[in-house]
Scaffold this active site. Structure first.
Site, mmCIF file in Angstrom:
data_model
loop_
_atom_site.group_PDB
_atom_site.id
_atom_site.type_symbol
_atom_site.label_atom_id
_atom_site.label_comp_id
_atom_site.label_asym_id
_atom_site.label_seq_id
_atom_site.Cartn_x
_atom_site.Cartn_y
_atom_site.Cartn_z
ATOM 1 N N LYS A 211 0.838 -1.204 0.000
ATOM 2 C CA LYS A 211 0.000 0.000 0.000
ATOM 3 C C LYS A 211 0.873 1.253 0.000
ATOM 4 O O LYS A 211 0.692 2.140 -0.801
ATOM 5 C CB LYS A 211 -0.920 -0.027 1.224
ATOM 6 C CG LYS A 211 -1.797 1.187 1.352
ATOM 7 C CD LYS A 211 -2.725 1.096 2.543
ATOM 8 C CE LYS A 211 -3.378 2.455 2.789
ATOM 9 N NZ LYS A 211 -4.274 2.466 3.923
ATOM 10 N N GLU A 217 10.438 -4.741 4.463
ATOM 11 C CA GLU A 217 10.477 -6.160 4.084
ATOM 12 C C GLU A 217 10.182 -6.309 2.588
ATOM 13 O O GLU A 217 10.898 -6.998 1.855
ATOM 14 C CB GLU A 217 9.429 -6.967 4.863
ATOM 15 C CG GLU A 217 9.732 -7.175 6.329
ATOM 16 C CD GLU A 217 9.187 -6.058 7.216
ATOM 17 O OE1 GLU A 217 8.903 -4.953 6.699
ATOM 18 O OE2 GLU A 217 9.060 -6.294 8.432
ATOM 19 N N GLY A 272 -4.785 -1.723 5.109
ATOM 20 C CA GLY A 272 -4.008 -2.861 4.614
ATOM 21 C C GLY A 272 -4.693 -4.197 4.860
ATOM 22 O O GLY A 272 -4.799 -5.044 3.972
ATOM 23 N N ARG A 273 -5.212 -4.387 6.076
ATOM 24 C CA ARG A 273 -5.819 -5.686 6.403
ATOM 25 C C ARG A 273 -7.232 -5.827 5.843
ATOM 26 O O ARG A 273 -7.878 -6.848 6.046
ATOM 27 C CB ARG A 273 -5.799 -5.898 7.915
ATOM 28 C CG ARG A 273 -6.413 -4.767 8.713
ATOM 29 C CD ARG A 273 -6.023 -4.846 10.181
ATOM 30 N NE ARG A 273 -6.473 -3.698 10.947
ATOM 31 C CZ ARG A 273 -5.803 -2.558 11.080
ATOM 32 N NH1 ARG A 273 -4.656 -2.386 10.474
ATOM 33 N NH2 ARG A 273 -6.276 -1.562 11.817
ATOM 34 N N GLU A 358 -4.798 -6.631 14.752
ATOM 35 C CA GLU A 358 -4.241 -5.320 14.400
ATOM 36 C C GLU A 358 -5.347 -4.262 14.505
ATOM 37 O O GLU A 358 -5.085 -3.099 14.760
ATOM 38 C CB GLU A 358 -3.634 -5.353 12.992
ATOM 39 C CG GLU A 358 -2.587 -4.283 12.768
ATOM 40 C CD GLU A 358 -1.823 -4.422 11.462
ATOM 41 O OE1 GLU A 358 -2.436 -4.232 10.389
ATOM 42 O OE2 GLU A 358 -0.614 -4.717 11.492
ATOM 43 N N HIS A 389 -5.923 -33.365 16.999
ATOM 44 C CA HIS A 389 -4.817 -34.212 17.453
ATOM 45 C C HIS A 389 -3.667 -33.377 17.991
ATOM 46 O O HIS A 389 -2.534 -33.853 18.064
ATOM 47 C CB HIS A 389 -4.358 -35.102 16.299
ATOM 48 C CG HIS A 389 -5.443 -36.032 15.849
ATOM 49 N ND1 HIS A 389 -5.635 -37.272 16.406
ATOM 50 C CD2 HIS A 389 -6.447 -35.859 14.948
ATOM 51 C CE1 HIS A 389 -6.696 -37.845 15.832
ATOM 52 N NE2 HIS A 389 -7.205 -36.999 14.960
ATOM 53 N N LYS A 516 9.411 -0.982 14.012
ATOM 54 C CA LYS A 516 10.000 -0.694 12.695
ATOM 55 C C LYS A 516 11.124 0.332 12.845
ATOM 56 O O LYS A 516 12.206 0.177 12.271
ATOM 57 C CB LYS A 516 8.938 -0.113 11.752
ATOM 58 C CG LYS A 516 7.858 -1.067 11.304
ATOM 59 C CD LYS A 516 6.968 -0.367 10.283
ATOM 60 C CE LYS A 516 5.685 -1.120 10.029
ATOM 61 N NZ LYS A 516 4.729 -0.379 9.213
HETATM 62 O O1 F6P Z 1 2.255 -4.154 9.952
HETATM 63 C C1 F6P Z 1 1.817 -2.874 9.661
HETATM 64 C C2 F6P Z 1 1.288 -2.726 8.280
HETATM 65 O O2 F6P Z 1 1.142 -1.368 8.043
HETATM 66 C C3 F6P Z 1 -0.009 -3.473 8.026
HETATM 67 O O3 F6P Z 1 -1.106 -2.799 8.491
HETATM 68 C C4 F6P Z 1 0.029 -3.615 6.546
HETATM 69 O O4 F6P Z 1 -0.901 -4.549 6.088
HETATM 70 C C5 F6P Z 1 1.457 -4.035 6.352
HETATM 71 O O5 F6P Z 1 2.174 -3.254 7.291
HETATM 72 C C6 F6P Z 1 2.010 -3.857 4.983
HETATM 73 O O6 F6P Z 1 1.987 -2.510 4.557
HETATM 74 P P1 F6P Z 1 2.175 -2.119 3.051
HETATM 75 O O7 F6P Z 1 1.069 -2.725 2.250
HETATM 76 O O8 F6P Z 1 2.135 -0.620 3.023
HETATM 77 O O9 F6P Z 1 3.508 -2.645 2.582
#
Ligand code: F6P
Length: 551
Positions: A211, A217, A272-273, A358, A389, A516
């Site tokens: 987003k 990452e 995002g979620r 979240e 199990h 972060k």
């Molecule tokens: O973990 C925090 C967060 O902002 C989530 O809410 C989001 O889904 C994720 O990081 C990834 O963010 P982005 O889509 O901006 O890379």
């Protein structure tokens, strides 16, 4: 920051009425509740869109839901729901509208927010995604060397990963099996290394999903992927045919070297979620095709309409969300198990962890004042029968009360017979387990029943099944794209209902920021920079790490 009016929900007469009701109900066993009310199973079952929710195995009477619905009204749930659907800025700490429901509005619907026709924007992107999907699936979109794409790798994390991977796994039965999908999320180099080690760059397409397009990452993995591709194909020019982006940040996407023509956008009013149904679902669309993706969106919309229109007492997300409040705030439960009886739904618990935790893991209310109740349920789970199990023992006989959601489907996605099944197929055996487990949890087995089977007296206490362990059973005819969409929208609205009762902003996530920032600051101290300014424990750990790595 816009106003976020909050009430002290615990000071309302509706809360007091529930507290009193709880005192009357908490001592009752589900065996007694069922014996007292023979029509209970039917009365405490509701349906919405294609889902059926049996909530009769909860520690409630017929009086409980009306009391919970009254609490929801006191918390302003109907008004807040209307505000969300209308595009008001109910995510106040980020000053944003919350409009994931607009992502699944049909083309002919209309919704204007800040003078902008949101539905037209949504469908313009869906059409572009559809055309791209067709091209990839048909082989019209080729890689740098002219070969057809055979593997799509989604690179993203959190909402830009968990939704697509969960839904892809869930709908594998509908996927084009000549295309392989992989998902890379973790900054652990293992993830990208394992995902690419046996791939041919000439036939691999990366979808970089973020987003913000600033997530460390995702960008680190995307750069590693680009290096792998350019090395493999021997040309920077290959990037254009092997990378597309999904983001709200056109500038950063351009900066990464992905052409805007290969970018699929969405908007800041999609959390995002809550973004699987935006362009973040591109990899899913490529897997199942644009028609199936449209069915998935229609399923979500059907649940939205149910949530918006059904009275609270017959409203699936309201019932389930309020039952969560009942347990968290009156019984003091902490966790909530999700037990899908579908191997295809094996990533659903992980997806729901982000969605719910979240969203509702908050200690202050929307106006910044401390919460006045416990908030948030700890979601966890595994598909049945595997969980049976592993951890069901604790749910059955442990000291904790763990409300559970059983999710099952009448029709199998694969019809396989069993040799000695007396006419039952594998799916019948599978579903028999679901029904048996929810029944055993609710009704248990008494010491008398166990002794009557000839069990030695000293073993009897070990075999007693206390029962009175609550669960919902969510059933649908079959796991289709539409039904998956309904399930996801159901849980989105469950989360919203609970956040509303607790008075919190379920759409921000400030709690993930500090980690972060610290990781960025810590980076140089791992590679040779000064190890100072850190707490004593972290300093010692970093020193040991450096020693082992010879730095
Ligand atoms: O973990 C925090 C967060 O902002 C989530 O809410 C989001 O889904 C994720 O990081 C990834 O963010 P982005 O889509 O901006 O890379």
């Amino acid at each position: 920051m816009p106003d976020f009016p909050v009430t002290d929900i615990t000071a309302t007469p509706e809360w007091s009425a529930l507290a009193e009701h709880h005192r009357a109900v908490e001592g009752k066993h589900l065996r007694e509740l069922f014996a007292d009310d023979p029509g209970r199973a039917e009365a405490l079952t509701a349906s919405g869109a294609d889902l059926v929710l049996d909530y009769s195995k909860h520690r409630i009477t017929r009086d409980t839901l009306p009391l919970l619905a009254a609490l929801a009204r006191a918390a302003g749930l109907p008004e807040r729901t209307a505000a969300m659907f209308a595009g008001e800025r109910i995510n106040t700490s980020e000053d944003r509208a919350v409009l994931h429901t607009a992502l699944r509005l049909p083309r002919e619907a209309s919704l204007t927010v800040d003078g902008q026709d949101v539905v037209a924007d949504v469908h313009e992107v869906l059409d572009r995604m559809g055309a791209f999907t067709d091209d990839v699936r048909s082989g019209k979109w080729t890689g740098h060397t002219g070969e057809r794409i055979s593997t799509v790798v989604n690179i993203g994390i959190g909402g830009s990963d968990l939704g697509p991977v969960m839904a892809y796994e869930a709908l594998r039965a509908y996927a084009d099996r000549s295309l392989q999908l992989r998902f890379v999320s973790n900054i652990d180099p293992t993830d990208i290394a394992e995902a690419t080690r046996d791939l041919d760059p000439a036939t691999t397409l990366f979808v970089v999903s973020s987003k913000t397009f600033t997530t460390i990452e995702t960008l680190t993995n995307a750069k590693a992927a680009r290096r792998w591709l350019v090395e493999g194909l021997g040309s920077e020019d290959a990037v254009a045919k092997h990378f597309v982006a999904v983001s709200t940040n056109a500038e950063k996407v351009g900066g990464f070297g992905i052409d805007e023509a290969n970018m699929f956008g969405f908007w800041d009013w999609v959390g995002g979620r809550y973004s699987l149904d935006s362009a973040i679902g591109l990899s899913l669309m490529v897997a199942i095709g644009k028609e199936r993706f449209a069915e998935f969106l229609a399923g979500m919309h059907a649940m939205d309409e149910h949530f918006r229109a059904a009275p609270l007492e017959e409203n699936l997300p309201a019932i389930a969300g309020l039952l969560g409040v009942w347990y968290v705030n009156f019984f003091g439960t902490e966790t909530h198990a999700v037990l899908p009886y579908s191997q295809y739904l094996h990533r659903l618990p992980a997806y729901l962890q982000q969605l719910t935790m979240e969203s509702n893991g908050k200690s202050v209310r929307g106006d910044g004042t401390p919460v006045v109740t416990a908030t948030g349920e700890i979601y966890w789970g595994e598909p049945g029968t595997n969980g049976q199990h592993a951890f069901y023992q604790l749910i059955h006989q442990g000291t904790r009360l763990i409300p559970a959601d059983f999710i099952g489907f009448a029709e199998p996605n694969h019809a396989l017979p069993v040799e000695d099944g007396d006419g039952a197929d594998m799916h019948d055996l599978f579903m028999a387990n679901l029904f048996a487990q929810s029944s055993a949890l609710a009704f248990g087995k008494t010491a008398e029943e166990i002794a009557a089977e000839g069990t030695p007296a000293d073993v009897v206490p070990h075999k007693v099944m206390p029962g009175n362990r609550p669960s919902s059973t969510i059933l649908a005819a079959e796991l289709t794209p539409s039904v998956l969409g309904q399930l996801i929208a159901f849980y989105e609205h469950v989360t919203f209902v609970q956040g509303t009762i607790w008075g919190i902003d379920s759409f921000d996530q400030w709690g993930v920021e500090l980690g972060k920032v610290l990781a960025r600051e810590l980076g140089p101290s791992l590679t040779g920079g000064p190890v100072d300014g850190l707490d004593a424990s972290t300093t010692a750990l970093v020193r040991r790490y450096r020693e082992w790595r010879g730095r």
